[in-house]
Design an enzyme around this catalytic site. Structure first.
Site, mmCIF file in Angstrom:
data_model
loop_
_atom_site.group_PDB
_atom_site.id
_atom_site.type_symbol
_atom_site.label_atom_id
_atom_site.label_comp_id
_atom_site.label_asym_id
_atom_site.label_seq_id
_atom_site.Cartn_x
_atom_site.Cartn_y
_atom_site.Cartn_z
ATOM 1 N N CYS A 11 46.094 1.412 28.797
ATOM 2 C CA CYS A 11 45.891 0.387 29.847
ATOM 3 C C CYS A 11 45.339 1.102 31.071
ATOM 4 C CB CYS A 11 47.200 -0.331 30.173
ATOM 5 S SG CYS A 11 48.122 -0.943 28.752
ATOM 6 N N ALA A 12 44.212 1.752 30.900
ATOM 7 C CA ALA A 12 43.744 2.746 31.872
ATOM 8 C C ALA A 12 43.265 2.160 33.184
ATOM 9 C CB ALA A 12 42.631 3.590 31.251
ATOM 10 N N GLY A 50 41.372 4.222 35.868
ATOM 11 C CA GLY A 50 41.463 5.602 35.408
ATOM 12 C C GLY A 50 42.243 6.578 36.259
ATOM 13 N N GLY A 51 43.008 6.123 37.229
ATOM 14 C CA GLY A 51 43.730 7.044 38.101
ATOM 15 C C GLY A 51 44.676 7.966 37.355
ATOM 16 N N LYS A 52 45.429 7.415 36.412
ATOM 17 C CA LYS A 52 46.391 8.237 35.676
ATOM 18 C C LYS A 52 45.692 9.069 34.612
ATOM 19 C CE LYS A 52 50.186 5.089 36.738
ATOM 20 N NZ LYS A 52 49.365 4.159 37.530
ATOM 21 N N ASP A 98 40.801 -0.027 27.955
ATOM 22 C CA ASP A 98 41.184 -1.209 28.723
ATOM 23 C C ASP A 98 40.434 -2.410 28.141
ATOM 24 O OD1 ASP A 98 42.761 -1.502 31.543
ATOM 25 O OD2 ASP A 98 41.308 -3.111 31.305
ATOM 26 N N ASP A 150 50.659 1.994 30.681
ATOM 27 C CA ASP A 150 50.857 1.587 32.081
ATOM 28 C C ASP A 150 50.591 0.085 32.127
ATOM 29 O OD1 ASP A 150 51.197 1.621 34.821
ATOM 30 O OD2 ASP A 150 49.147 2.271 35.217
ATOM 31 N N CYS A 170 54.695 -1.031 37.668
ATOM 32 C CA CYS A 170 54.947 -0.938 39.115
ATOM 33 C C CYS A 170 55.783 -2.146 39.532
ATOM 34 C CB CYS A 170 53.658 -0.834 39.918
ATOM 35 S SG CYS A 170 52.458 -2.151 39.627
#
Length: 396
Positions: free
Chosen positions: A224-225, A228-230, A248, A293, A346
């Site tokens: 679940c990119a 792409g931060g993670k 994604d 995520d 989150c």
């Protein structure tokens, strides 16, 4: 601060789009600032901060000034913050003493904390005695947190470079890659950002990639990119050795991932759109590590996205819970036996977090997994965003 008609109009126009045209605050503010390139740093800061804070305290402002007139609501907000108003016709009927008297009479927490009644009830049900402190923390403006890109620099080196540019920062305990800026500013204009030395990423969010316990040479699926931060953080932790498949359902987000990877000096990320279940089935038992995520309510990041308060609903939470369980049931097939998965949100709601993991582990697919450990991260306890991170091992 002296008010200027053009910046006030910028605030009014932004609020109109957010509340009357269903715009997202961050995108609306970005467009407003871009359309006024001649505004200086102080003007830009006034507009951005005022819009965000008015969105955050919208219900309380309406209680202090029962009006749909955006100028009157702006004036009420400024009076509440102790600022004197100019002698403009738009503010003629406003009275600081009346605003103060109305504030003193408000006892209801949902109004004082500026949230819908249903959200207040849900938060209290979910967190009990911790809800008071949590919603107060979620109403504080979010700090600007950077993640040093270890492929190009270290936290200490980045802090020194920023200080040389007059930007003060500090290293928070327990977050090896993080720097917290002393003051909010548009850090994206920094030459160091353009050089790929850092990304903007909340400290709690930075814990997610580390929970995967990756090593150079591994094959990772970030299912679940998003933008792409993670994935970028995982690449840095892997020393840019191995392979990361960033996936994604939305192609435009993955295009952003490619741009960010290029700037960060990352070459091991491959992007892939999830077009159907076939995309997932083709990757069965292929990943050493799997990051989920998952989409969520965003209840842990209200300080960063205050308009979530007014866009979210119980129906939306129920909808996203179905998606979360579908992701756990369907995507975990990509993990090799003996591999590790991280399920993260989150959100601070148990229904999206530990209860989802419990439901998964009791299912037929989940019987092949065990919970290693989980973290329930609350904003009032850490000072950053609220998050949930569960580490799962595939045993067979």
């Amino acid at each position: 601060m002296k008010l200027h008609q053009n910046t006030v109009q910028g605030v009014i126009d932004s609020l109109d789009v957010i509340f009357h045209q269903n715009g997202y605050a961050d995108k609306v503010i970005e467009r407003t600032l871009k359309s006024h390139p001649k505004w200086g740093a102080r003007d830009r800061g006034f507009v951005a901060e005022t819009v965000y804070e008015m969105v955050r305290w919208w219900r309380l402002i309406q209680a202090l000034s029962p009006s749909q007139d955006l100028y009157k609501m702006l004036g009420t907000y400024l009076l509440w913050k102790g600022q004197n108003l100019p002698d403009w016709k738009e503010f003629k009927t406003l009275d600081a003493k009346l605003v103060k008297r109305r504030l003193e009479k408000i006892e209801k927490r949902a109004i004082l904390e500026s949230i819908p009644d249903w959200m207040d009830e849900l938060g209290e049900s979910a967190l009990g005695s911790k809800w008071d402190a949590e919603i107060a923390a979620l109403n504080e403006p979010a700090a600007v947190v950077l993640r040093a890109n270890s492929l190009k620099t270290s936290v200490r080196e980045l802090a020194e470079k920023l200080q040389a540019d007059g930007i003060q920062s500090q290293v928070p305990n327990g977050y090896p890659d993080a720097l917290v800026l002393a003051q909010r500013q548009n850090i994206f204009r920094s030459a160091h950002f353009k050089e790929g030395l850092f990304e903007v990423q909340d400290a709690s969010s930075q814990l997610v990639a580390r929970a995967l316990d990756v090593a150079p040479g591994m094959r990772i699926v970030d299912a679940c990119a998003g933008a792409g931060g993670k994935s970028l953080h995982l690449a840095a932790l892997m020393e840019n050795k191995g392979r990361i498949l960033s996936m994604d359902v939305l192609d435009y987000k993955l295009k952003n991932t490619k741009l960010r990877a290029r700037r960060a000096g990352v070459s091991i990320i491959e992007t892939r759109v999830i077009e159907s279940n076939k995309t997932i089935k083709r990757l069965r038992n292929s990943a050493d590590r799997l990051l989920l995520d998952a989409p969520c309510s965003g209840m842990g990041v209200l300080k960063r996205n205050p308009d979530t308060k007014w866009k979210l609903s119980m129906d939306e939470i129920e909808r996203v819970k179905i998606i979360q369980q579908e992701i756990l049931q369907g995507y975990t097939t990509m993990l090799k036996p003996g591999g590790r998965a991280v399920y993260a949100t989150c959100s601070i709601l148990p229904d999206e977090n530990e209860k989802q993991v419990e439901r998964f582990l009791s299912s037929e697919v989940g019987r092949s997994f065990r919970l290693i450990e989980d973290q329930k991260i609350l904003a009032h306890e850490c000072g950053f965003d609220g998050f949930y991170i569960a580490q799962l091992e595939k045993t067979s």
